[in-house]
Design a protein around this motif. Structure first.
Motif, short mmCIF file in Angstrom:
data_model
loop_
_atom_site.label_atom_id
_atom_site.label_comp_id
_atom_site.label_asym_id
_atom_site.label_seq_id
_atom_site.Cartn_x
_atom_site.Cartn_y
_atom_site.Cartn_z
N ALA A 120 0.90 -1.11 0.15
CA ALA A 120 0.22 0.15 -0.34
C ALA A 120 0.68 0.50 0.14
N ILE A 121 2.00 1.49 0.27
CA ILE A 121 2.69 1.91 0.82
C ILE A 121 3.36 2.67 -0.38
N SER A 122 3.99 1.70 -0.72
CA SER A 122 4.72 1.72 -2.55
C SER A 122 4.07 1.74 -3.47
N ARG A 123 2.48 1.96 -3.29
CA ARG A 123 1.62 2.27 -4.59
C ARG A 123 1.15 3.78 -4.32
N GLY A 124 1.75 4.72 -3.45
CA GLY A 124 1.18 5.48 -2.85
C GLY A 124 -0.45 5.44 -2.35
N ASP A 125 -1.12 4.26 -1.64
CA ASP A 125 -1.76 4.63 -1.17
C ASP A 125 -2.14 5.19 0.43
N ALA A 126 -3.49 6.23 0.31
CA ALA A 126 -3.03 6.78 1.97
C ALA A 126 -2.60 6.13 3.38
N ALA A 127 -2.14 6.62 4.25
CA ALA A 127 -2.35 5.40 5.43
C ALA A 127 -3.48 5.29 6.03
N PRO A 128 -3.74 4.71 6.90
CA PRO A 128 -4.56 5.01 7.09
C PRO A 128 -5.10 6.03 8.72
N ASP A 129 -6.19 6.34 9.36
CA ASP A 129 -6.52 7.38 9.85
C ASP A 129 -5.65 7.30 11.32
N ASP A 130 -5.35 6.65 11.88
CA ASP A 130 -4.74 5.78 13.41
C ASP A 130 -3.31 5.72 13.08
N THR A 131 -2.80 5.84 11.60
CA THR A 131 -1.11 5.79 11.81
C THR A 131 -0.93 7.12 11.60
N ARG A 132 -1.67 7.79 10.35
CA ARG A 132 -1.08 9.07 10.83
C ARG A 132 -1.74 10.01 11.72
N GLY A 133 -1.61 9.23 12.86
CA GLY A 133 -2.46 10.38 14.34
C GLY A 133 -0.84 9.78 15.43
N ALA A 134 -0.58 8.92 15.18
CA ALA A 134 0.95 8.45 15.31
C ALA A 134 1.66 9.70 14.70
N GLY A 135 1.71 9.09 13.72
CA GLY A 135 3.29 9.86 13.11
C GLY A 135 3.12 11.65 13.54
N ARG A 136 1.97 12.39 13.67
CA ARG A 136 1.98 13.46 13.59
C ARG A 136 2.48 13.36 15.60
N ILE A 137 1.87 12.52 16.27
CA ILE A 137 2.83 12.17 17.68
C ILE A 137 4.22 12.69 17.72
N ALA A 138 4.36 11.41 17.32
CA ALA A 138 5.47 11.04 17.26
C ALA A 138 6.83 12.17 16.70
N LEU A 139 6.20 13.21 15.55
CA LEU A 139 6.67 14.21 15.67
C LEU A 139 7.01 15.38 16.06
N ALA A 140 5.67 15.26 16.59
CA ALA A 140 5.47 16.64 17.87
C ALA A 140 6.67 16.15 19.15
N ASP A 141 6.83 14.72 19.49
CA ASP A 141 7.97 14.49 20.14
C ASP A 141 9.38 14.93 19.54
N LEU A 142 9.59 14.84 19.11
CA LEU A 142 10.68 14.82 18.75
C LEU A 142 11.07 16.31 18.15
N ARG A 143 10.04 17.16 17.72
CA ARG A 143 10.30 18.36 17.90
C ARG A 143 10.45 19.47 19.36
N GLU A 144 9.74 17.86 20.21
CA GLU A 144 10.03 18.67 21.94
C GLU A 144 11.57 18.88 22.17
N ARG A 145 11.94 17.56 21.76
CA ARG A 145 12.95 17.33 21.60
C ARG A 145 14.03 18.19 21.64
#
Length: 77
Positions: free
Chosen positions: A39-64
Motif C-alpha cells: 500500500a505504501i509503495s502504491r502511494g495509498d494513503a495511510a490509515p487514520d490511526d497511523t497518521r495520528g501516531a506519526g503526528r504524535i511522533a513528530l511533535a515528540d521529536l520537535r519537543e526533544r
C-alpha cells in the motif's frame, strides 16, 4: 505402556501444536506487513490511526529538539 513415555509423547504433541499455531500467527503477521508495504509503495494513503501516531511522533521529536537547543544555548529548563 510406561507413564513416562505417555507424558513425553503428550508433551511432544503439545509442543508441536503450539509451534504450528505460532508459525501460522507469524505468517499472518508477515502477510499483514507485506500488504502495508504494498500500500505504501502504491502511494495509498495511510490509515487514520497511523497518521495520528506519526503526528504524535513528530511533535515528540520537535519537543526533544527544542530541549536540546535550549541545553546547547545554556538555558536551564
Amino acid at each position: 505402556m510406561e507413564p513416562t513415555l505417555v507424558i513425553a509423547a503428550t508433551s511432544l504433541l503439545g509442543l508441536g501444536l503450539v509451534a504450528a499455531a505460532l508459525l501460522r500467527a507469524w505468517e499472518g503477521w508477515l502477510a499483514l506487513k507485506r500488504r502495508e508495504l504494498d500500500a505504501i509503495s502504491r502511494g495509498d494513503a495511510a490509515p487514520d490511526d497511523t497518521r495520528g501516531a506519526g503526528r504524535i511522533a513528530l511533535a515528540d521529536l520537535r519537543e526533544r529538539i527544542r530541549k536540546l537547543e535550549a541545553i546547547a544555548n545554556g538555558v536551564d529548563l
